[in-house]
Design a protein around this motif. Sequence first.
Motif, PDB file in Angstrom:
ATOM      1  N   ASN A   1      22.107  11.962  12.712  1.00 33.51           N
ATOM      2  CA  ASN A   1      21.935  10.968  13.776  1.00 33.51           C
ATOM      3  C   ASN A   1      22.132  11.593  15.154  1.00 33.51           C
ATOM      4  O   ASN A   1      21.412  11.283  16.111  1.00 33.51           O
TER       5      ASN A   1
ATOM      6  N   LEU B   1      19.090  13.543  15.969  1.00 29.92           N
ATOM      7  CA  LEU B   1      18.012  12.610  16.283  1.00 29.92           C
ATOM      8  C   LEU B   1      18.115  12.127  17.730  1.00 29.92           C
ATOM      9  O   LEU B   1      17.106  12.039  18.445  1.00 29.92           O
ATOM     10  N   ASN B   2      19.328  11.846  18.166  1.00 27.63           N
ATOM     11  CA  ASN B   2      19.535  11.441  19.559  1.00 27.63           C
ATOM     12  C   ASN B   2      19.111  12.543  20.529  1.00 27.63           C
ATOM     13  O   ASN B   2      18.506  12.268  21.574  1.00 27.63           O
TER      14      ASN B   2
ATOM     15  N   GLU C   1      15.315  12.662  20.705  1.00 23.53           N
ATOM     16  CA  GLU C   1      14.787  11.527  21.453  1.00 23.53           C
ATOM     17  C   GLU C   1      14.940  11.751  22.956  1.00 23.53           C
ATOM     18  O   GLU C   1      14.044  11.450  23.745  1.00 23.53           O
TER      19      GLU C   1
ATOM     20  N   TYR D   1      11.743   5.957  16.255  1.00 19.34           N
ATOM     21  CA  TYR D   1      13.090   6.523  16.180  1.00 19.34           C
ATOM     22  C   TYR D   1      14.115   5.439  15.828  1.00 19.34           C
ATOM     23  O   TYR D   1      15.114   5.712  15.154  1.00 19.34           O
TER      24      TYR D   1
ATOM     25  N   ARG E   1      16.659   5.632  12.711  1.00 14.07           N
ATOM     26  CA  ARG E   1      18.094   5.429  12.907  1.00 14.07           C
ATOM     27  C   ARG E   1      18.608   4.290  12.024  1.00 14.07           C
ATOM     28  O   ARG E   1      19.722   4.354  11.487  1.00 14.07           O
TER      29      ARG E   1
ATOM     30  N   LEU F   1      19.224   5.621   8.603  1.00  7.40           N
ATOM     31  CA  LEU F   1      20.480   6.361   8.542  1.00  7.40           C
ATOM     32  C   LEU F   1      21.673   5.408   8.475  1.00  7.40           C
ATOM     33  O   LEU F   1      22.621   5.635   7.708  1.00  7.40           O
ATOM     34  N   ASP F   2      21.635   4.347   9.268  1.00  7.93           N
ATOM     35  CA  ASP F   2      22.721   3.360   9.242  1.00  7.93           C
ATOM     36  C   ASP F   2      22.840   2.729   7.855  1.00  7.93           C
ATOM     37  O   ASP F   2      23.949   2.504   7.344  1.00  7.93           O
TER      38      ASP F   2
ATOM     39  N   THR G   1      12.039  16.480  13.873  1.00 11.37           N
ATOM     40  CA  THR G   1      12.304  15.129  13.384  1.00 11.37           C
ATOM     41  C   THR G   1      11.842  14.994  11.939  1.00 11.37           C
ATOM     42  O   THR G   1      12.535  14.394  11.097  1.00 11.37           O
TER      43      THR G   1
END
Length: 377
Positions: free
Chosen positions: A86, A89-90, A93, A115, A119, A122-123, A176
Motif C-alpha cells: 500500500n 502504491l501511494n 500514485e 488506484y 487500494r 488491499l484493505d 503497479t
Amino acid sequence: MSLTVTATFMLADWIAKGLADGTFERAGGVVREVGTGRIVTFLREFGSTAAQLPQQLQMAKGVLMIGSAASLLNLGVSVIGFAVINQRLNELEKRLKNAEELLKKIDRKIDLGYYANFRAALDLAVSAFTMSKVENRERAAFAAIDRLLAAQHHYTAYTDSELEQGSQIADEYLLTLSLAYIAEARCHLELGEPDIALNRFQEGAKVVRSRIHKYVELLLTSNPAAYLQPQFKGQIDLRRLTRIYQWIDPALDENAVFELQRENLLKMAQDPDKWAESLPAAILSRVEVAGGWFGPNAGDLKREADKRLPEVLEVIESMVETNRRFEAYQAEIQAIAQLGITFHDWLKLTPSIDSKPDGAELMYIIPSQPLELQFSV
C-alpha cells in the motif's frame, strides 16, 4: 540429509569472498553460485528497514551491490506485506500526479481512478487475515483476490498502451502491475497455498519481464552508444551498460557489448544531433525543450537529452533490479517447500537480537546446503 537454515546479521566471510571473486552473484534477494544457479543465501531487510526504500541500504563493503540500483520492491516476498504494498502504491500514485502537468501539454490524461480499487482490494485482504473464523477469512480473501486479478488485467492493458506510445509513465504502470501480482501471491501464501502462490509468481514473471524488456529497449534508444559519450566519463562506464545487456542475454561480456556499439559510436561521432530526433517521450518530449520560433532543433533536443541520460540509465538499472527481485520471490517460495516449513514459520526466522551489530539492516538466511531452485523467466 535434512535441510536446515541459519539466520544471521553478519554476511559470512566465505559468501563475501565468493561475491568479490565472482564465484557468487546477487540476483534480487538471493545470492547464488555463478553457473549452477544454486542459492547459498537469502537476503531480508530487517525490522523498520523493511518499510523504507531498499536503496537506502548500505551493505557489506558494497560486495552485494545493493543501492547501486533503486527498486520499489523489497528484497524478499516475506517483507513485502500488504502495508508495504500500500505504501508503494501511494508513492506510484504521487509520481503519476506529478507527471500530469506535463502530459496535459500533449493532451494526455491519466486515469488514477483504478488506484482506489486496488487500494480497496488491499484493505479487504488485510481485513480478511485478521478474521478469526476460517470461512469468513477465506471468503474475504478470495474476494480480495478477485479484485487483484482485475487490477492485473487493468494495469497490463495500461502498461501496453504506454509502452506503445513510448510514454514517460510506462514504468509507473509496470511497477503497479508487479505489485498487483505480488499482492495476489501474498494472499495465497497467507491462505497456506504456496503452490498457487508460486504459480501466480511464475505467470507474473512472464508478463512483467517481457514488458520490462520492451521498456529497457526503449530507454536504450536507437543508439545505446549515447550512454558512452565522452562527457559521461567517470559517471557511466562500459561495465554498467554491460550489466544491463547481460540481463537481456547472460552470455554477453564487456567485449561483446563493445562490439555491439562499435558502429553506433561512429554514427554518434559523425552526426551527434540526429539521434536526438528519434528519442521517445519516455526520455524527452519536444514540449519540454525551449527553442526558437519553430520550436527546438535537433541540437536543442540533444543538449537536453544529454543532461538526462545519467538519470535514465539509473531508471533502466532500477527496472532490471525490480525484475530480478520479482523473479527471486519464486525461489523464496520454493525454498520454503524444500525446507518443509510453513510461510508463517519462514516469517518468524530471525537471529538472536543480542547478536545484532549496530547499523545492521539486513539478515542473511543461509541453508545448510546450497538449494537447487529455478527462476521462471
